[in-house]
Design a protein around this motif. Structure first.
Motif, mmCIF file in Angstrom:
data_model
loop_
_atom_site.group_PDB
_atom_site.id
_atom_site.type_symbol
_atom_site.label_atom_id
_atom_site.label_comp_id
_atom_site.label_asym_id
_atom_site.label_seq_id
_atom_site.Cartn_x
_atom_site.Cartn_y
_atom_site.Cartn_z
ATOM 1 N N ALA A 81 0.866 -1.067 0.065
ATOM 2 C CA ALA A 81 -0.090 0.259 0.119
ATOM 3 C C ALA A 81 1.389 1.258 0.187
ATOM 4 C CB ALA A 81 -1.237 -0.262 0.988
ATOM 5 N N ASP A 82 0.808 2.405 -0.574
ATOM 6 C CA ASP A 82 0.858 3.573 -0.315
ATOM 7 C C ASP A 82 -0.140 4.361 0.133
ATOM 8 O OD1 ASP A 82 3.726 2.889 -2.067
ATOM 9 O OD2 ASP A 82 2.865 2.665 -3.617
ATOM 10 N N GLN A 83 0.554 5.743 0.331
ATOM 11 C CA GLN A 83 -0.378 6.801 0.653
ATOM 12 C C GLN A 83 0.081 7.958 -0.036
ATOM 13 O OE1 GLN A 83 1.415 7.169 4.764
ATOM 14 N NE2 GLN A 83 -0.379 6.509 5.796
ATOM 15 N N PHE A 84 -1.044 8.444 -0.671
ATOM 16 C CA PHE A 84 -0.842 9.580 -1.344
ATOM 17 C C PHE A 84 -1.431 10.683 -0.597
ATOM 18 C CE2 PHE A 84 -1.351 5.929 -3.257
ATOM 19 C CZ PHE A 84 -0.528 6.046 -4.638
ATOM 20 N N CYS A 85 -1.164 12.158 -0.722
ATOM 21 C CA CYS A 85 -1.778 13.259 0.298
ATOM 22 C C CYS A 85 -2.566 13.707 -1.606
ATOM 23 C CB CYS A 85 -0.363 14.431 -0.340
ATOM 24 S SG CYS A 85 -0.613 15.860 -0.276
ATOM 25 N N THR A 86 -3.588 14.160 -1.668
ATOM 26 C CA THR A 86 -4.713 14.581 -2.550
ATOM 27 C C THR A 86 -4.851 15.586 -2.331
ATOM 28 O OG1 THR A 86 -6.594 13.786 -1.147
ATOM 29 C CG2 THR A 86 -5.373 11.939 -2.467
ATOM 30 N N PHE A 87 -5.181 15.881 -3.805
ATOM 31 C CA PHE A 87 -5.925 17.654 -3.801
ATOM 32 C C PHE A 87 -6.465 17.843 -5.120
ATOM 33 C CE2 PHE A 87 -1.766 16.763 -6.025
ATOM 34 C CZ PHE A 87 -1.849 16.786 -6.609
ATOM 35 N N THR A 88 -7.333 18.749 -5.357
ATOM 36 C CA THR A 88 -8.258 19.389 -6.404
ATOM 37 C C THR A 88 -7.589 20.323 -7.451
ATOM 38 O OG1 THR A 88 -9.546 20.827 -4.908
ATOM 39 C CG2 THR A 88 -10.521 17.833 -5.464
ATOM 40 N N LEU A 89 -8.139 20.271 -8.634
ATOM 41 C CA LEU A 89 -7.523 21.315 -9.724
ATOM 42 C C LEU A 89 -8.660 20.560 -11.061
ATOM 43 C CD1 LEU A 89 -4.013 19.834 -10.903
ATOM 44 C CD2 LEU A 89 -4.383 22.008 -9.407
ATOM 45 N N ALA A 90 -9.371 21.467 -10.685
ATOM 46 C CA ALA A 90 -10.561 21.868 -11.576
ATOM 47 C C ALA A 90 -11.727 21.101 -11.137
ATOM 48 C CB ALA A 90 -10.195 22.610 -12.829
ATOM 49 N N GLY A 91 -12.106 20.829 -10.404
ATOM 50 C CA GLY A 91 -13.037 19.090 -9.915
ATOM 51 C C GLY A 91 -12.206 18.216 -10.186
ATOM 52 N N ILE B 65 2.619 10.554 -3.983
ATOM 53 C CA ILE B 65 2.951 10.126 -3.442
ATOM 54 C C ILE B 65 3.667 11.367 -2.282
ATOM 55 C CG2 ILE B 65 4.716 8.284 -2.808
ATOM 56 C CD1 ILE B 65 3.795 6.927 -4.291
ATOM 57 N N VAL B 66 3.224 10.349 -0.878
ATOM 58 C CA VAL B 66 3.057 11.642 0.199
ATOM 59 C C VAL B 66 4.736 11.403 0.781
ATOM 60 C CG1 VAL B 66 2.792 9.907 2.311
ATOM 61 C CG2 VAL B 66 1.725 11.426 2.413
ATOM 62 N N ASP B 67 5.432 10.842 0.283
ATOM 63 C CA ASP B 67 7.076 10.935 0.627
ATOM 64 C C ASP B 67 7.972 11.379 0.068
ATOM 65 O OD1 ASP B 67 6.743 8.323 2.693
ATOM 66 O OD2 ASP B 67 7.391 6.866 0.942
ATOM 67 N N ASP B 68 7.409 12.318 -1.259
ATOM 68 C CA ASP B 68 7.109 13.264 -2.013
ATOM 69 C C ASP B 68 6.786 14.932 -1.528
ATOM 70 O OD1 ASP B 68 9.231 11.414 -3.495
ATOM 71 O OD2 ASP B 68 6.638 11.737 -5.486
ATOM 72 N N VAL B 69 5.983 14.715 -0.217
ATOM 73 C CA VAL B 69 5.570 15.518 0.367
ATOM 74 C C VAL B 69 6.563 16.711 1.075
ATOM 75 C CG1 VAL B 69 3.707 17.462 0.436
ATOM 76 C CG2 VAL B 69 3.209 15.549 -1.594
ATOM 77 N N GLN B 70 7.047 17.774 0.911
ATOM 78 C CA GLN B 70 7.351 18.288 2.607
ATOM 79 C C GLN B 70 6.051 19.033 3.138
ATOM 80 O OE1 GLN B 70 10.835 20.812 1.721
ATOM 81 N NE2 GLN B 70 9.931 22.607 2.727
ATOM 82 N N GLU B 71 5.548 19.796 2.465
ATOM 83 C CA GLU B 71 4.622 20.738 3.392
ATOM 84 C C GLU B 71 3.381 20.877 2.130
ATOM 85 O OE1 GLU B 71 6.038 24.711 5.085
ATOM 86 O OE2 GLU B 71 8.056 23.712 4.026
ATOM 87 N N VAL B 72 2.302 21.420 3.407
ATOM 88 C CA VAL B 72 1.177 21.578 2.327
ATOM 89 C C VAL B 72 1.120 23.471 2.946
ATOM 90 C CG1 VAL B 72 -1.037 22.044 1.688
ATOM 91 C CG2 VAL B 72 0.313 20.061 1.554
ATOM 92 N N ILE B 73 1.225 24.451 2.349
ATOM 93 C CA ILE B 73 0.749 26.129 3.147
ATOM 94 C C ILE B 73 -0.308 26.669 1.638
ATOM 95 C CG2 ILE B 73 2.814 26.277 4.066
ATOM 96 C CD1 ILE B 73 3.815 27.526 1.434
ATOM 97 N N GLY C 209 -6.715 17.822 -0.314
ATOM 98 C CA GLY C 209 -7.422 16.247 0.120
ATOM 99 C C GLY C 209 -7.285 16.309 1.676
ATOM 100 N N ASP C 210 -7.597 14.893 1.936
ATOM 101 C CA ASP C 210 -7.022 13.874 2.652
ATOM 102 C C ASP C 210 -5.249 12.972 2.745
ATOM 103 O OD1 ASP C 210 -8.675 14.352 4.746
ATOM 104 O OD2 ASP C 210 -10.048 13.155 3.726
ATOM 105 N N VAL C 211 -4.931 12.670 3.126
ATOM 106 C CA VAL C 211 -3.862 11.652 2.812
ATOM 107 C C VAL C 211 -4.601 10.616 3.253
ATOM 108 C CG1 VAL C 211 -1.927 10.504 4.083
ATOM 109 C CG2 VAL C 211 -2.023 13.148 4.174
ATOM 110 N N LEU C 212 -4.561 9.633 2.018
ATOM 111 C CA LEU C 212 -5.398 8.213 1.575
ATOM 112 C C LEU C 212 -4.340 6.771 1.415
ATOM 113 C CD1 LEU C 212 -7.530 9.414 -1.405
ATOM 114 C CD2 LEU C 212 -7.774 8.728 0.707
ATOM 115 N N THR C 213 -4.164 5.753 2.020
ATOM 116 C CA THR C 213 -3.427 4.318 1.918
ATOM 117 C C THR C 213 -4.408 3.600 1.096
ATOM 118 O OG1 THR C 213 -2.932 5.150 4.435
ATOM 119 C CG2 THR C 213 -2.320 2.657 3.507
ATOM 120 N N LEU C 214 -3.733 3.475 -0.100
ATOM 121 C CA LEU C 214 -4.600 2.674 -1.225
ATOM 122 C C LEU C 214 -3.374 1.342 -1.379
ATOM 123 C CD1 LEU C 214 -5.541 5.945 -2.917
ATOM 124 C CD2 LEU C 214 -6.551 4.445 -1.489
#
Length: 146
Positions: free
Chosen positions: A3-13, A19-27, A93-98
């Motif tokens: 399973a991998d964890q993902f940082c999720t977000f929306t763009l134009a709906g 991959i959450v490991d690639d994310v430093q932070e959200v601001i 969005g949320d961090v999802l484990t998929l």
């Protein structure tokens, strides 16, 4: 299965993830300094605690329409070998484990920026989560001469 964890977000709906490991932070997005002759997707540079960080508009990069006036976007700051880069997104969005069993590669019929920048999709109960290939997103052509 893994399973991998993902940082999720929306763009134009549409729903996207990285991959959450690639994310430093959200601001919260903050205006940066425009860079002359930069590719259209590079909307500027920002100072992030003393580091100069390029800011890339994912709507432009994915050939989506611009954000409506008055929108309050976010920056997803990703780690790269060259230092952090900020990706402008509409909403977080949320961090999802998929599980990898819900993942399917991008079909060959998908063309344009999505076909090049989306690795595939996870099938969720109520939507598809499109998974971005961050290194490809950060590789952009020079600005067109006009």
């Amino acid at each position: 299965m893994t399973a991998d964890q993902f940082c999720t977000f929306t763009l134009a709906g549409q729903h996207f993830g990285i991959i959450v490991d690639d994310v430093q932070e959200v601001i919260r997005h903050r205006p940066g300094s425009r860079v002359p002759l930069a590719p259209a997707a590079v909307v500027g540079l920002m100072n992030l605690r003393g580091r100069i960080v390029p800011v890339i508009d994912l709507r432009t990069r994915l050939a989506l329409p611009p954000q409506p006036a008055g929108a309050e976007p976010f920056n997803v700051v990703v780690r790269t070998k060259d230092g952090p880069k900020a990706l402008v997104v509409d909403d977080i969005g949320d961090v999802l484990t998929l599980d990898e069993g819900t993942f399917e590669p991008t079909p060959g019929t998908v063309r344009g920026p999505a076909g090049e920048l989306v690795r595939g999709a996870h099938k969720l109960a109520d939507r598809l989560l499109l998974i971005l290939d961050v290194p490809k997103v950060l590789t952009y052509a020079p600005a067109a001469a006009g």
